[in-house]
Design a protein around this motif. Structure first.
Motif, short mmCIF file in Angstrom:
data_model
loop_
_atom_site.label_atom_id
_atom_site.label_comp_id
_atom_site.label_asym_id
_atom_site.label_seq_id
_atom_site.Cartn_x
_atom_site.Cartn_y
_atom_site.Cartn_z
N SER A 138 0.64 -1.13 0.17
CA SER A 138 -0.17 -0.15 0.03
C SER A 138 0.98 1.47 0.09
O SER A 138 1.80 1.40 0.81
CB SER A 138 -1.08 0.10 1.36
OG SER A 138 -1.78 -1.22 1.35
N THR B 255 -2.64 -3.88 0.20
CA THR B 255 -4.26 -3.95 -0.20
C THR B 255 -4.59 -5.11 -1.16
O THR B 255 -4.06 -5.09 -2.19
CB THR B 255 -4.47 -2.49 -0.93
OG1 THR B 255 -3.93 -1.20 -0.05
CG2 THR B 255 -5.87 -2.24 -1.22
N TYR C 215 -7.48 -6.89 -3.55
CA TYR C 215 -8.76 -6.59 -4.54
C TYR C 215 -9.51 -7.75 -4.66
O TYR C 215 -9.14 -8.93 -4.99
CB TYR C 215 -8.19 -5.96 -5.56
CG TYR C 215 -7.40 -4.73 -5.41
CD1 TYR C 215 -7.79 -3.27 -5.21
CD2 TYR C 215 -6.16 -4.86 -5.53
CE1 TYR C 215 -7.39 -2.32 -5.03
CE2 TYR C 215 -5.39 -3.78 -5.37
CZ TYR C 215 -5.76 -2.31 -5.24
OH TYR C 215 -4.96 -1.40 -4.83
N SER D 22 -3.06 -1.28 -10.84
CA SER D 22 -3.13 -1.61 -9.39
C SER D 22 -2.60 -2.98 -8.92
O SER D 22 -2.51 -3.14 -7.88
CB SER D 22 -4.30 -1.17 -8.59
OG SER D 22 -4.70 0.25 -8.88
N THR E 85 -12.10 1.05 -13.22
CA THR E 85 -11.58 2.14 -12.41
C THR E 85 -12.43 3.06 -11.62
O THR E 85 -13.62 3.13 -12.09
CB THR E 85 -10.49 3.17 -13.01
OG1 THR E 85 -9.98 4.10 -12.20
CG2 THR E 85 -11.48 3.65 -14.39
N THR F 28 -8.09 3.54 -8.29
CA THR F 28 -7.68 1.96 -8.49
C THR F 28 -7.87 1.68 -10.03
O THR F 28 -9.04 2.18 -10.50
CB THR F 28 -8.65 1.19 -7.65
OG1 THR F 28 -8.38 1.64 -6.20
CG2 THR F 28 -8.08 -0.22 -7.88
#
Length: 261
Positions: free
Chosen positions: A67, A116, A118, A167, A241, A245
């Motif tokens: 992150s 982070t 996803y 990302s 997006t 991100t």
């Protein structure tokens, strides 16, 4: 933490500098089972009928990545010598071959202060279950441990074609097909799940909070690019997006078992 790059040498154990998609999927599934009072499923090797416990097919785990400007580094150490503190064979002048039980390899550890992760889905159904994973943690990867510190509310993403730093990882085939290969990235061999036919689940918690094994029959290799945040140029790709991100559409399609677009 160590997320072992396979296939690899048994003498030099290298790690990915991020959590691969399949690893994140299995990690979150185990936390979900723990959140409803179940034990973490047995993960010992079973070559005849290996069990898979992952997120259901409708949730696509894309991996977890360092992150912002938080600490991240790869540290290499040496595991050469005796395996145990009381292993006296190591100091003998003559060692019988069948009694030599040494560690002979180097090992990489990925150290990250915060990452982070996803997970994407086409529907809001069942996403509320992820909120219940806050505060839970368990083993992550071949070596290491992580705890879910926070879970965001669902973020709606729009489809755009734009130049941006991804990302997540990006399938190399998608980059090359679109002529969008940009220097400065690292390239890795990874694996995705080979889903069984008709593996979608209708219930919002089936295959997530229960003990049901995931309908996966193995892994399929693929090659991906990983871009650092400080590169001077970025690939122009189709992204999902929110303006902050950038998730490559090609990665979602690949992990779902679909063709590139």
């Amino acid at each position: 933490m160590t997320f072992r790059i396979l296939p690899g040498s048994i003498l030099n154990i290298a790690t990915y500098p991020f959590v691969p998609p399949t690893t994140l999927s299995g990690f979150l599934r185990r936390l979900a089972m723990m959140s409803v009072g179940m034990d973490i499923p047995e993960t010992s090797i079973n070559k005849d009928d290996p069990p898979f416990y992952t997120l259901p097919h409708r949730y696509v785990a894309l991996g977890a990545y360092p992150s912002g400007n938080t600490l991240r580094t790869v540290h290499k150490t040496y595991r050469k010598g005796m395996r145990e503190f009381n292993h006296y064979t190591f100091s003998r002048l003559y060692v019988e071959k069948d009694k030599a039980n040494f560690q002979l390899h180097t090992w990489e550890y990925f150290i990250a202060e915060e990452m982070t992760g996803y997970v994407v889905s086409e529907s809001l159904q069942g996403l509320e279950h992820f909120q219940k994973l806050k505060g839970y943690g368990c083993k992550l990867g071949k070596e290491g441990f992580a705890v879910v510190e926070d879970v965001s509310q669902p973020i709606q993403l729009r489809h755009e074609t734009v130049a941006a730093i991804p990302s997540t990882i990006v399938p190399m085939e998608a980059l090359l097909q679109n002529g969008q290969f940009v220097g400065g990235c690292d390239i890795y061999n990874l694996y995705r799940y080979k889903w069984l036919d008709n593996s979608e689940n209708s219930s919002s918690n089936e295959g997530f909070l229960g003990e049901k094994r995931t309908p996966v029959e193995g892994f399929i290799p693929f090659v991906a690019a990983y871009y650092p945040k400080n590169i001077n140029s970025a690939p122009t790709l189709d992204y999902f997006t929110d303006g902050e991100t950038y998730i490559p559409v090609s990665l979602i399609n690949l992990l779902k078992g679909e063709v590139y677009v």
